[in-house]
Design a protein around this motif. Sequence first.
Motif, PDB file in Angstrom:
ATOM      1  N   GLN A 130      27.314 100.457  14.991  1.00 42.48           N
ATOM      2  CA  GLN A 130      27.949 100.396  13.752  1.00 42.48           C
ATOM      3  C   GLN A 130      28.240 101.825  13.608  1.00 42.48           C
ATOM      4  OE1 GLN A 130      28.972  98.361  11.423  1.00 42.48           O
ATOM      5  NE2 GLN A 130      28.064  96.402  12.332  1.00 42.48           N
ATOM      6  N   ALA A 131      27.158 102.796  13.989  1.00 42.09           N
ATOM      7  CA  ALA A 131      27.548 104.480  13.847  1.00 42.09           C
ATOM      8  C   ALA A 131      28.749 105.005  14.922  1.00 42.09           C
ATOM      9  CB  ALA A 131      26.326 104.986  14.357  1.00 42.09           C
ATOM     10  N   GLY A 186      12.564 100.221  12.541  1.00 40.57           N
ATOM     11  CA  GLY A 186      12.871 101.209  11.626  1.00 40.57           C
ATOM     12  C   GLY A 186      14.098 102.364  11.823  1.00 40.57           C
ATOM     13  N   ALA A 187      14.248 102.505  13.301  1.00 40.58           N
ATOM     14  CA  ALA A 187      15.398 103.304  13.662  1.00 40.58           C
ATOM     15  C   ALA A 187      16.825 102.515  13.549  1.00 40.58           C
ATOM     16  CB  ALA A 187      15.295 103.615  15.153  1.00 40.58           C
ATOM     17  N   GLY A 188      16.631 101.174  13.626  1.00 40.30           N
ATOM     18  CA  GLY A 188      17.631 100.502  13.316  1.00 40.30           C
ATOM     19  C   GLY A 188      18.333 100.436  12.147  1.00 40.30           C
ATOM     20  N   LEU A 189      17.313 100.258  11.088  1.00 42.45           N
ATOM     21  CA  LEU A 189      17.502 100.204   9.640  1.00 42.45           C
ATOM     22  C   LEU A 189      17.917 101.364   9.339  1.00 42.45           C
ATOM     23  CD1 LEU A 189      14.412  97.941   8.363  1.00 42.45           C
ATOM     24  CD2 LEU A 189      16.723  97.501   8.775  1.00 42.45           C
ATOM     25  N   LEU A 190      17.357 102.527   9.577  1.00 42.84           N
ATOM     26  CA  LEU A 190      17.924 104.129   9.410  1.00 42.84           C
ATOM     27  C   LEU A 190      19.125 103.939   9.702  1.00 42.84           C
ATOM     28  CD1 LEU A 190      17.241 106.606   8.087  1.00 42.84           C
ATOM     29  CD2 LEU A 190      16.218 107.382  10.205  1.00 42.84           C
ATOM     30  N   LEU A 191      19.717 103.869  10.867  1.00 43.70           N
ATOM     31  CA  LEU A 191      20.960 103.996  11.436  1.00 43.70           C
ATOM     32  C   LEU A 191      21.985 103.120  10.449  1.00 43.70           C
ATOM     33  CD1 LEU A 191      20.845 103.537  15.307  1.00 43.70           C
ATOM     34  CD2 LEU A 191      21.241 105.542  13.912  1.00 43.70           C
TER      35      LEU A 191
END
Length: 455
Positions: A333-334, A32-37
């Motif tokens: 990516q961020a 979830g955290a990866g997809l949100l980022l």
Amino acid sequence: MTAVLAVCALLVTVFAGWLLVKRYTPVLVLVGAGLLLLLIRVIFRPSVPLMKSDESSGSVWFDIIGLIESIAKDQLTGVGLIIMAAGGFSAYMNRVGATEALVRLVITPITKLKRPYVVLVLAYIIGQLLFMVIPSAAGLAMLLVVVLMPIIIAAGVSPAAGAAVIATTSAMPIGPATGTEILAAHTVGLSPAVYFVKHQLPVTIPTVIAVAITHYFVQRRLDRMGEDDVGERIDEPSSSGRRAPRWYALFLLLPIILLVVFSPLAVTSIQLSTVSAFLSVWVIAAIVELIRNHDRSAVLTDANAMFVGMGNMFTKVVSLIIAAQLFAEGLKQAGVITLLVQGAEGIGLPLWGMAILFTVVVGLVTFLTGSGVGSFTSFASLAPGIASGLSGSATTLVTPMQFAGGLFRSVSPVSGVVITAAGAAGASPMAVVIRTVLPILVGFIVMMASSLLLI
């Protein structure tokens, strides 16, 4: 724009950490955290592709999900397959009784000793060696509770001291069959056997000696004080495997022997992969079982434990690695890696400083969650980028981070290994942690110094 993305990444990371501390399912939290980022990154920079042109779906939005597929493919044909093979092999060895045969074989010498705390120290060293071939912290603890705890208590040592030693036998996750060692080797671009010999052993040997010596004095002193929070001992669990001849212990050692022999360390003309080593010994063991056991149906059912174990390892470990890599990709990516490198350069922080920082972070996450695997996999894939940016070796970062996951697990009151050992001793998890904290602290200092000076 970069600053905004970094702030968003920090907020998402803190929130994910809070969820992990609250014991939410780590795989789903990290996914979830990866997809949100990744979603935030695409919103702010929709024109910048997430994937290479030959892998992209043509839509940056669909590529958010496509990254999960790409990471999973890499894992299931690489380090993930190795970890699954190791888990399946371990499950089969336990099923046919080879695991218990090895444990009973190696503990036989210490039953003849009369000095209680020498027995305790040797029990710790033997347990740490066994962890190389029984790469499940909680599983090894259960087995040692059955086989080793009665010997420790009979020698005159308190159950709480025995529990503390058992809880630390998995503190140094070493050997080509250990999941985090396999991931660490893959991260730095080495085979598990080479990484084990060249980078793990030089750190492990002084650390294990330091922990063993500290155990001797700490457990003896606390036993004399006799202030443990001890309740009623639970019944010792029985081993899940059947009795087997002692020579079955050789099956557990064969993969490590094969991997070391057929590697750049010895026979350079033959390069045996880790998966092939496990499968080869599995086939040999199954043939031996067919010869010894006339119930062919039972033998084949036992052999299938290899694949059941592989499936369990995917659920428990490989899925976590996939989720952690997705999270790490979101951080990359961020622009977090770039900012970390620039920040380290700006304040003059060398690579060894970053190594200490990330090792402490992995240790704290392990302490809070009780999972050394989860904490290490969450940060391992960041190491090559940071090391490259600081013109150093990824090994300098990865090795102490991996060991921190094991060391701090032994002082976490919510870890499975501490809870198992404490229950067997009739002590509270905190009573066991009080006994493990000083040996592990000494071990951590020696491990950190050895990692920075010897490799």
